[in-house]
Design a protein around this motif. Structure first.
Motif, PDB file in Angstrom:
ATOM      1  N   GLY A   1       1.014  -1.211   0.181  1.00  0.00           N
ATOM      2  CA  GLY A   1      -0.095  -0.159   0.185  1.00  0.00           C
ATOM      3  C   GLY A   1       0.584   0.967   0.269  1.00  0.00           C
ATOM      4  N   ASN A   2       2.124   1.224   0.545  1.00  0.00           N
ATOM      5  CA  ASN A   2       3.337   2.707   1.141  1.00  0.00           C
ATOM      6  C   ASN A   2       4.004   2.389  -0.827  1.00  0.00           C
ATOM      7  OD1 ASN A   2       2.105   2.779   3.079  1.00  0.00           O
ATOM      8  ND2 ASN A   2       3.898   1.449   4.408  1.00  0.00           N
ATOM      9  N   MET A   3       3.953   1.568  -1.539  1.00  0.00           N
ATOM     10  CA  MET A   3       4.442   1.459  -2.499  1.00  0.00           C
ATOM     11  C   MET A   3       3.429   2.235  -3.758  1.00  0.00           C
ATOM     12  SD  MET A   3       6.201  -1.340  -4.504  1.00  0.00           S
ATOM     13  CE  MET A   3       5.659  -3.016  -4.369  1.00  0.00           C
ATOM     14  N   ILE A   4       2.303   2.130  -3.229  1.00  0.00           N
ATOM     15  CA  ILE A   4       1.373   2.573  -4.160  1.00  0.00           C
ATOM     16  C   ILE A   4       1.060   3.658  -3.890  1.00  0.00           C
ATOM     17  CG2 ILE A   4      -1.218   1.884  -5.104  1.00  0.00           C
ATOM     18  CD1 ILE A   4       0.972   0.102  -6.218  1.00  0.00           C
ATOM     19  N   SER A   5       0.656   4.426  -3.093  1.00  0.00           N
ATOM     20  CA  SER A   5       1.304   5.426  -2.713  1.00  0.00           C
ATOM     21  C   SER A   5       2.029   5.899  -2.556  1.00  0.00           C
ATOM     22  CB  SER A   5       0.403   6.340  -1.289  1.00  0.00           C
ATOM     23  OG  SER A   5      -0.970   4.586  -0.365  1.00  0.00           O
ATOM     24  N   ASN A   6       3.239   6.239  -2.726  1.00  0.00           N
ATOM     25  CA  ASN A   6       4.348   6.527  -3.266  1.00  0.00           C
ATOM     26  C   ASN A   6       4.543   6.459  -5.324  1.00  0.00           C
ATOM     27  OD1 ASN A   6       5.641   6.717  -0.656  1.00  0.00           O
ATOM     28  ND2 ASN A   6       6.500   5.098  -0.701  1.00  0.00           N
ATOM     29  N   LEU A   7       4.111   5.758  -5.826  1.00  0.00           N
ATOM     30  CA  LEU A   7       3.926   6.292  -7.347  1.00  0.00           C
ATOM     31  C   LEU A   7       2.913   6.994  -7.397  1.00  0.00           C
ATOM     32  CD1 LEU A   7       4.548   4.480 -10.457  1.00  0.00           C
ATOM     33  CD2 LEU A   7       2.968   3.049  -9.054  1.00  0.00           C
ATOM     34  N   ASP A   8       1.868   6.562  -6.736  1.00  0.00           N
ATOM     35  CA  ASP A   8       0.849   7.821  -7.454  1.00  0.00           C
ATOM     36  C   ASP A   8       0.735   9.430  -6.604  1.00  0.00           C
ATOM     37  OD1 ASP A   8      -2.263   8.389  -8.101  1.00  0.00           O
ATOM     38  OD2 ASP A   8      -2.320   9.186  -5.782  1.00  0.00           O
ATOM     39  N   GLU A   9       1.560   9.159  -6.074  1.00  0.00           N
ATOM     40  CA  GLU A   9       2.117  10.705  -5.077  1.00  0.00           C
ATOM     41  C   GLU A   9       3.227  10.995  -6.422  1.00  0.00           C
ATOM     42  OE1 GLU A   9       3.501  10.126  -1.558  1.00  0.00           O
ATOM     43  OE2 GLU A   9       0.961  10.083  -0.857  1.00  0.00           O
TER      44      GLU A   9
ATOM     45  N   LEU B   1       3.136  10.479  -9.769  1.00  0.00           N
ATOM     46  CA  LEU B   1       3.066  10.683 -10.382  1.00  0.00           C
ATOM     47  C   LEU B   1       2.313  11.550 -10.764  1.00  0.00           C
ATOM     48  CD1 LEU B   1       1.957   6.619 -11.692  1.00  0.00           C
ATOM     49  CD2 LEU B   1       4.171   7.710 -12.751  1.00  0.00           C
ATOM     50  N   THR B   2       1.336  11.709  -9.685  1.00  0.00           N
ATOM     51  CA  THR B   2       0.502  12.878  -9.889  1.00  0.00           C
ATOM     52  C   THR B   2       1.361  13.840  -9.605  1.00  0.00           C
ATOM     53  OG1 THR B   2      -1.314  11.442  -8.420  1.00  0.00           O
ATOM     54  CG2 THR B   2      -1.628  13.730  -8.017  1.00  0.00           C
ATOM     55  N   GLY B   3       2.243  14.464  -8.759  1.00  0.00           N
ATOM     56  CA  GLY B   3       3.048  15.618  -9.195  1.00  0.00           C
ATOM     57  C   GLY B   3       4.574  15.603  -9.393  1.00  0.00           C
ATOM     58  N   VAL B   4       4.433  14.548 -10.504  1.00  0.00           N
ATOM     59  CA  VAL B   4       5.884  14.497 -11.216  1.00  0.00           C
ATOM     60  C   VAL B   4       6.392  16.167 -11.577  1.00  0.00           C
ATOM     61  CG1 VAL B   4       5.077  14.458 -13.482  1.00  0.00           C
ATOM     62  CG2 VAL B   4       7.151  14.018 -13.236  1.00  0.00           C
ATOM     63  N   LYS B   5       5.231  17.119 -12.566  1.00  0.00           N
ATOM     64  CA  LYS B   5       5.879  18.378 -12.348  1.00  0.00           C
ATOM     65  C   LYS B   5       6.894  19.086 -11.744  1.00  0.00           C
ATOM     66  CE  LYS B   5       2.553  19.037 -15.915  1.00  0.00           C
ATOM     67  NZ  LYS B   5       1.552  19.613 -16.691  1.00  0.00           N
ATOM     68  N   ILE B   6       5.634  19.181 -10.689  1.00  0.00           N
ATOM     69  CA  ILE B   6       6.384  19.987  -9.274  1.00  0.00           C
ATOM     70  C   ILE B   6       7.574  19.028  -8.595  1.00  0.00           C
ATOM     71  CG2 ILE B   6       5.534  20.284  -6.529  1.00  0.00           C
ATOM     72  CD1 ILE B   6       2.703  20.817  -7.556  1.00  0.00           C
ATOM     73  N   ILE B   7       7.369  18.530  -8.493  1.00  0.00           N
ATOM     74  CA  ILE B   7       8.883  17.415  -8.006  1.00  0.00           C
ATOM     75  C   ILE B   7       9.671  17.728  -9.548  1.00  0.00           C
ATOM     76  CG2 ILE B   7       9.839  14.726  -8.158  1.00  0.00           C
ATOM     77  CD1 ILE B   7       7.161  13.780  -7.495  1.00  0.00           C
ATOM     78  N   LYS B   8      10.023  17.327 -10.411  1.00  0.00           N
ATOM     79  CA  LYS B   8      11.157  18.628 -11.200  1.00  0.00           C
ATOM     80  C   LYS B   8      11.440  19.892 -10.988  1.00  0.00           C
ATOM     81  CE  LYS B   8      10.377  14.444 -14.848  1.00  0.00           C
ATOM     82  NZ  LYS B   8      11.684  14.347 -14.952  1.00  0.00           N
TER      83      LYS B   8
END
Length: 358
Positions: free
Chosen positions: A223-231, A233-240
């Protein structure tokens, strides 16, 4: 147990499934036990000395099944000869096996329908309530956790909680049937057998218990891994934009490594369970053969060779329902833990906003 029974409420109307399941299971247990009991008259027919002139009388109590089987085998021998009696016994075994498998198939079909029915109702209730929740709830909860509860946890409830219904009724009934037949064959040998069964059951249960604990850890890590993946992919622009790619990579890979470590440990224990179970089973059967053989050699038992072999064959099956019962209690704990997480979503109340009067 309150959680367990509440989860079972999603199986309603349970009597639609329970009544035919109980009927089919009872007949399945009867015939599957008879399959092993019929080994004695089969072996007697094959290896009995028919020139001794021994007369076998009909037992007064028909519940003395071994003597009843031997009596009718003896009658078939007198009427049709040794080969005719052998055909009679073989045909009886084939019919018994056929009926046993038919009833087992029907009971499994009923139980599978119950599982699917329960899963349908539970998943519907969870999803409907989640969609009715206020937006603030989703700001405080990670999507991966919600997805894990709706998909993976509901699946665990299906197999762990509803699956125990099958074990709670069928396996104890099968175990009782085996033990009754073992007592019918030899009281002294069965009392000795009952003393050594808990030793093997304890060793196997320790392995299974640890596997269940690791399964819960694995589910949480997934569940933690899926949450990390979702976060990510959802915030990829902010992360970059904030140059946080390496941090997100390390965070995901750390959980990925943890999940893989748990999976590796589970696989090791799963691979260990089979050889340990086989060794303990062989060790117990060897102890029974040694003790039973000593009783026969010292004339302390009236067991003949055919009954003794039938006894060993039946005893070798005792650990299967005993192990299934042990596993079911571990499954209940893991299923209830998953069920509590699912019920949290169902119990979550929508935010009620008071609208002032105009």
């Amino acid at each position: 147990m309150k959680t367990y029974f509440r989860l079972l409420s999603f199986a309603k109307p349970i009597e639609k499934f329970a009544i035919p399941y109980i009927i089919f299971t009872i007949f399945g247990v009867i015939f599957s036990t008879l399959n092993l009991a019929l080994l004695a008259p089969l072996l007697t027919t094959l290896f009995a000395n028919h020139t001794t002139g021994e007369v076998i009388t009909k037992p007064e109590n028909w519940l003395d099944l071994f003597k009843t089987f031997n009596y009718y085998t003896y009658q078939a021998n007198l009427r049709y000869g040794a080969y005719g009696a052998l055909k009679f016994v073989c045909l009886t075994i084939v019919i018994s096996v056929l009926l046993g498998n038919i009833f087992r198939y029907l009971s499994q079909r009923i139980m599978e329908s119950l599982k699917i029915h329960t899963l349908l109702n539970l998943r519907k209730a969870v999803f409907n309530n989640v969609m009715d929740l206020h937006l603030g709830y989703f700001n405080n909860e990670r999507k991966g956790d919600i997805i894990s509860k709706i998909s993976a946890d509901v699946q665990v409830v299906q197999f762990s909680v509803t699956g125990t219904l099958q074990v709670i009724f069928k396996e104890p009934l099968q175990l009782i049937a085996y033990i009754v037949f073992l007592f019918i064959i030899s009281v002294k040998l069965t009392l000795f057998s009952i003393l050594i069964i808990p030793v093997s059951a304890f060793v196997i249960s320790r392995i299974v218990k640890r596997l269940k604990a690791q399964a819960a850890e694995s589910q949480k890590s997934y569940g933690n891994m899926i949450s990390n993946l979702d976060e990510a992919l959802t915030g990829v622009k902010i992360i970059k934009a904030f140059n946080a790619v390496d941090f997100i990579k390390d965070k995901f890979n750390g959980e990925n490594v943890r999940y893989s470590r748990i999976a590796r440990s589970m696989a090791k224990r799963q691979q260990l369970a089979s050889p340990v179970s086989e060794f303990m089973g062989v060790a117990m059967v060897s102890a029974i053969v040694l003790y039973g053989g000593s009783l026969i050699i010292s004339k302390q038992s009236d067991l003949d060779a055919a009954s003794f072999i039938a006894y060993i064959a039946m005893f070798s099956q005792v650990m299967r329902p005993a192990k299934a019962i042990s596993d079911s209690f571990s499954n209940i704990h893991s299923g209830i833990a998953a069920g509590e997480r699912v019920l949290q979503l169902i119990d979550e109340k929508p935010l009620i906003v008071d609208v002032p009067n105009a």
